[in-house]
Design a protein around this motif. Structure first.
Motif, PDB file in Angstrom:
ATOM      1  N   LYS A 225       2.324  12.911  13.561  1.00 26.41           N
ATOM      2  CA  LYS A 225       1.738  14.131  13.961  1.00 26.41           C
ATOM      3  C   LYS A 225       2.535  15.025  13.985  1.00 26.41           C
ATOM      4  N   TYR A 226       1.739  16.436  13.725  1.00 26.03           N
ATOM      5  CA  TYR A 226       2.651  17.759  13.598  1.00 26.03           C
ATOM      6  C   TYR A 226       2.075  18.368  14.958  1.00 26.03           C
ATOM      7  N   GLY A 227       3.035  18.624  15.910  1.00 18.75           N
ATOM      8  CA  GLY A 227       2.783  19.100  17.180  1.00 18.75           C
ATOM      9  C   GLY A 227       1.296  18.142  17.749  1.00 18.75           C
ATOM     10  N   GLU A 228       0.318  19.221  18.237  1.00 21.30           N
ATOM     11  CA  GLU A 228      -0.699  18.406  18.771  1.00 21.30           C
ATOM     12  C   GLU A 228      -1.790  17.703  17.595  1.00 21.30           C
ATOM     13  N   LEU A 229      -1.571  18.295  16.176  1.00 20.52           N
ATOM     14  CA  LEU A 229      -2.405  17.764  15.260  1.00 20.52           C
ATOM     15  C   LEU A 229      -1.864  16.253  14.607  1.00 20.52           C
ATOM     16  N   THR A 230      -3.105  15.502  14.187  1.00 18.92           N
ATOM     17  CA  THR A 230      -2.386  14.274  13.874  1.00 18.92           C
ATOM     18  C   THR A 230      -2.928  14.226  12.248  1.00 18.92           C
ATOM     19  N   LEU A 231      -1.907  14.056  11.308  1.00 21.08           N
ATOM     20  CA  LEU A 231      -2.105  13.974  10.137  1.00 21.08           C
ATOM     21  C   LEU A 231      -2.504  12.542   9.589  1.00 21.08           C
ATOM     22  N   ALA A 232      -2.096  11.562  10.217  1.00 15.48           N
ATOM     23  CA  ALA A 232      -2.517  10.110  10.056  1.00 15.48           C
ATOM     24  C   ALA A 232      -2.561   9.176  11.226  1.00 15.48           C
ATOM     25  N   SER A 233      -3.481   8.409  11.684  1.00 14.01           N
ATOM     26  CA  SER A 233      -3.479   7.394  12.612  1.00 14.01           C
ATOM     27  C   SER A 233      -4.244   6.204  12.099  1.00 14.01           C
ATOM     28  N   THR A 234      -3.705   5.047  12.658  1.00 15.46           N
ATOM     29  CA  THR A 234      -4.107   3.681  12.523  1.00 15.46           C
ATOM     30  C   THR A 234      -5.183   3.081  13.501  1.00 15.46           C
ATOM     31  N   LYS A 235      -6.315   3.113  13.020  1.00 18.38           N
ATOM     32  CA  LYS A 235      -7.411   2.181  14.051  1.00 18.38           C
ATOM     33  C   LYS A 235      -7.837   1.113  13.183  1.00 18.38           C
ATOM     34  N   ASN A 236      -7.966  -0.092  14.125  1.00 14.21           N
ATOM     35  CA  ASN A 236      -8.550  -1.325  13.471  1.00 14.21           C
ATOM     36  C   ASN A 236      -7.835  -1.581  12.067  1.00 14.21           C
TER      37      ASN A 236
ATOM     38  N   GLU B 194      -6.846   0.073   9.913  1.00 10.82           N
ATOM     39  CA  GLU B 194      -7.040   1.199   8.769  1.00 10.82           C
ATOM     40  C   GLU B 194      -6.366   2.454   8.966  1.00 10.82           C
ATOM     41  N   VAL B 195      -5.928   2.996   8.071  1.00 13.53           N
ATOM     42  CA  VAL B 195      -5.273   4.286   8.284  1.00 13.53           C
ATOM     43  C   VAL B 195      -6.100   5.476   8.034  1.00 13.53           C
ATOM     44  N   LEU B 196      -6.293   6.520   9.033  1.00 12.22           N
ATOM     45  CA  LEU B 196      -7.385   7.433   8.815  1.00 12.22           C
ATOM     46  C   LEU B 196      -6.421   8.629   8.853  1.00 12.22           C
ATOM     47  N   TYR B 197      -6.853   9.617   7.773  1.00 17.27           N
ATOM     48  CA  TYR B 197      -6.224  10.718   7.468  1.00 17.27           C
ATOM     49  C   TYR B 197      -6.933  12.043   7.733  1.00 17.27           C
ATOM     50  N   ALA B 198      -6.261  13.310   8.284  1.00 19.12           N
ATOM     51  CA  ALA B 198      -7.073  14.261   8.604  1.00 19.12           C
ATOM     52  C   ALA B 198      -7.931  15.051   7.315  1.00 19.12           C
ATOM     53  N   LYS B 199      -8.711  15.435   7.733  1.00 15.46           N
ATOM     54  CA  LYS B 199      -9.544  16.136   6.631  1.00 15.46           C
ATOM     55  C   LYS B 199     -10.064  17.606   6.932  1.00 15.46           C
ATOM     56  N   GLY B 200     -10.589  18.055   5.786  1.00 16.68           N
ATOM     57  CA  GLY B 200     -11.289  19.548   5.700  1.00 16.68           C
ATOM     58  C   GLY B 200      -9.860  20.566   6.273  1.00 16.68           C
ATOM     59  N   GLU B 201     -10.644  21.336   7.380  1.00 16.11           N
ATOM     60  CA  GLU B 201      -9.773  22.462   7.960  1.00 16.11           C
ATOM     61  C   GLU B 201      -8.423  21.948   8.546  1.00 16.11           C
ATOM     62  N   GLU B 202      -8.713  20.987   9.362  1.00 15.77           N
ATOM     63  CA  GLU B 202      -7.435  20.276  10.096  1.00 15.77           C
ATOM     64  C   GLU B 202      -6.455  19.900   9.123  1.00 15.77           C
ATOM     65  N   TYR B 203      -6.912  19.301   7.973  1.00 14.88           N
ATOM     66  CA  TYR B 203      -5.841  18.840   6.985  1.00 14.88           C
ATOM     67  C   TYR B 203      -5.044  20.287   6.206  1.00 14.88           C
ATOM     68  N   LYS B 204      -5.951  21.028   6.139  1.00 14.05           N
ATOM     69  CA  LYS B 204      -4.987  22.332   5.505  1.00 14.05           C
ATOM     70  C   LYS B 204      -4.309  22.855   6.631  1.00 14.05           C
ATOM     71  N   THR B 205      -4.719  23.112   7.719  1.00 10.27           N
ATOM     72  CA  THR B 205      -3.657  23.578   9.030  1.00 10.27           C
ATOM     73  C   THR B 205      -2.596  22.627   9.001  1.00 10.27           C
ATOM     74  N   ILE B 206      -2.527  21.534   8.947  1.00  6.27           N
ATOM     75  CA  ILE B 206      -1.414  20.432   8.927  1.00  6.27           C
ATOM     76  C   ILE B 206      -0.459  20.774   7.661  1.00  6.27           C
ATOM     77  N   ASN B 207      -1.039  20.837   6.602  1.00  3.96           N
ATOM     78  CA  ASN B 207      -0.455  21.193   5.169  1.00  3.96           C
ATOM     79  C   ASN B 207       0.387  22.075   5.187  1.00  3.96           C
ATOM     80  N   HIS B 208       0.101  23.365   5.964  1.00  5.88           N
ATOM     81  CA  HIS B 208       0.848  24.637   6.025  1.00  5.88           C
ATOM     82  C   HIS B 208       1.822  24.407   6.887  1.00  5.88           C
ATOM     83  N   LYS B 209       2.091  23.172   7.727  1.00  5.90           N
ATOM     84  CA  LYS B 209       3.174  23.235   8.749  1.00  5.90           C
ATOM     85  C   LYS B 209       4.409  22.849   8.055  1.00  5.90           C
TER      86      LYS B 209
END
Length: 250
Positions: free
Chosen positions: A61-72, A74-89
């Protein structure tokens, strides 16, 4: 405020488990130095933090934003605009500089703000000229990487990362490709950034430098965090036997 949180990170390359349930957090303005022998997982950890390697499980996590999390499982990564926002951090400074050889110093620094952040020419010029001055690269604006010393290349690399105004900067062995004279030149720049309260995670084998700039030192061994604490606790009075062995070899 916590800038980066990595929880229960596991990472394997084929059958080799490189990171074995690692958790770290970095607060705003903090300088965290990661040390350890070759193959301990230091570089892999920060490459996972900036999504250059995918984790097998855990949460980033970067602040409140989640780059990657594990559910069942499986690792789920942020996508689209959220991913771009995290990528700039975050920004990353590599041991081998990774500059664009066909671009000048000025162009290397302005490319990100122009193409990614969509800043106007006058704004990118201001950013670049400020950083060129800060990195003591005046007169090198039109120079290409092949004509620069290793220390100059690394300072351009740092300027390029700072041009994106990241919340946190990662350094992966920033001086390992440099001779001692150029090493001190680059370490001086990183020390200056630490004094400016720029949030940083630095993987290094420079122990004296680690003592000088770190708020916290993490010693990694065989994919685990073996010891963590202030420079005084880890580098001067370590408790873990592996830390003691490692420091005696340095």
């Amino acid at each position: 405020m916590t800038v980066l949180e990595m929880k229960n990170i596991k990472k394997s390359f084929e059958k080799e488990e490189v990171l074995k349930d690692i958790s770290i957090s970095v607060k705003e303005g903090e300088v965290v130095v990661i040390i350890g022998s070759s193959g301990s997982g230091k570089s892999t950890l920060i490459r996972c933090a900036v999504d250059l390697e995918k984790i097998n499980s855990g949460e980033i996590k970067y602040g409140e934003l989640t780059l990657a999390s594990t559910k069942n499982n499986e690792v789920l990564y942020a996508k689209g605009e959220e991913y771009k926002t995290i990528n700039h951090k975050y920004g990353m400074v590599f041991q081998n500089f990774n500059l664009f050889p066909n671009l000048s110093v000025y162009e290397n620094i302005t490319l990100g703000p122009k193409m990614v952040l969509k800043k106007e020419e006058k704004d990118t010029e201001k950013i670049a000229l400020n950083l060129i001055k800060k990195m003591n690269l005046e007169g090198k604006e039109k120079a290409y990487p092949y004509s620069l010393s290793g220390g100059q290349k690394q300072r351009v690399s740092i300027a390029r990362a700072l041009a994106m105004n990241p919340s946190i900067l990662f350094f992966d062995e920033p001086t390992s490709a440099l001779d001692p004279e150029l090493t001190s030149e680059v370490l001086k720049v990183i020390k200056q950034l630490a004094e400016e309260n720029i949030t940083m995670v630095v993987v290094t084998h420079e122990m004296d430098f680690a003592k000088e700039i770190a708020d916290r030192v993490i010693f990694m061994d065989n994919g685990y965090i073996a010891e963590e604490g202030t420079p005084e606790e880890v580098l001067v009075n370590p408790k873990n036997i592996r830390t003691k062995e490692f420091l005696n070899l340095m």
